[in-house]
Design an enzyme around this catalytic site. Structure first.
Site, short mmCIF file in Angstrom:
data_model
loop_
_atom_site.label_atom_id
_atom_site.label_comp_id
_atom_site.label_asym_id
_atom_site.label_seq_id
_atom_site.Cartn_x
_atom_site.Cartn_y
_atom_site.Cartn_z
CB CYS A 109 21.33 -2.97 -156.14
SG CYS A 109 19.87 -3.38 -155.16
CG HIS A 162 19.81 -6.74 -158.06
ND1 HIS A 162 20.71 -6.16 -157.19
CD2 HIS A 162 20.43 -6.80 -159.27
CE1 HIS A 162 21.83 -5.89 -157.84
NE2 HIS A 162 21.68 -6.27 -159.11
CG HIS A 174 24.06 -4.85 -161.44
ND1 HIS A 174 23.89 -6.00 -160.71
CD2 HIS A 174 24.91 -5.21 -162.47
CE1 HIS A 174 24.56 -7.00 -161.26
NE2 HIS A 174 25.19 -6.54 -162.32
#
Length: 202
Positions: A109, A162, A174
């Site tokens: 990510c 994240h 993402h």
């Protein structure tokens, strides 16, 4: 006697001619100067119409571009979003997840976000999502704009785990562990539950 009559006739004729000359139109009046006459023949000086103020509006090509990318990204656009950002993130869709990597062959990510920001904006962000949060100005959720970052954590005292790039209409892009680079919604139960904050890179 005859001489007197002739003189009388001539006098009457002279008076008559003199009278007629005074009441007749001035046919022998002098002609106007050439310049004055030309003024009646030439059109008035040309004055250009004022140019209307140009109003910027999307060109047909712009409209087509945004319509195409709205379909590709599955969200509605305002036709004002950064074109380079839209084109670049779209190229990454489908890239598999790979921890610690940041290429089109595989990325995690934070690797995805750092690659996009370097390519589109020429900005180098911190490599981890936790440290990346220190690179941004925190903003309210209802003020998020296209290109802002969204951060997630598992609990109040847990670190950020994240990060993604916000698009539009609650959609963000993402690199997820279960699908690679993809588009998700902040309204999905998982992301709604773990959403922590949004940030803007200045």
């Amino acid at each position: 006697m005859i001489k007197s009559i002739i003189l009388s006739i001539l006098a009457i004729a002279s008076l008559t001619l003199s009278y007629l000359y005074e009441i007749s139109p001035e046919t022998n009046a002098p002609a106007p100067p050439v310049a004055d006459a030309a003024a009646f023949l030439l059109p008035p000086p040309y004055e250009p119409e004022p140019i209307a103020e140009l109003i910027e509006a999307p060109t047909p090509n712009d409209s087509l571009f945004y319509e195409q990318y709205a379909k590709k990204l599955g969200t509605r656009l305002d036709y004002t979003e950064d074109k380079e950002l839209l084109k670049t993130v779209t190229k990454w869709i489908g890239t598999p997840y790979q921890y610690g990597s940041s290429t089109r062959k595989g990325t995690d990510c934070s690797g995805f976000v750092t690659s996009i920001y370097r390519e589109v904006y020429g900005i180098d962000l911190s490599r981890s999502s936790q440290s990346m949060f220190g690179d941004v100005e925190r903003i309210k959720k209802d003020s998020i704009q296209t290109g802002d970052l969204v951060f997630f954590r598992r609990g109040p005292k847990q670190p950020i785990f994240h990060v993604g790039i916000y698009l539009k209409g609650n959609k963000f892009i993402h690199s997820a562990t279960n699908g690679g680079v993809m588009i998700s919604s902040l309204k999905e139960p998982y992301y709604r539950h773990h959403y922590f904050a949004a940030g803007r890179v200045n």
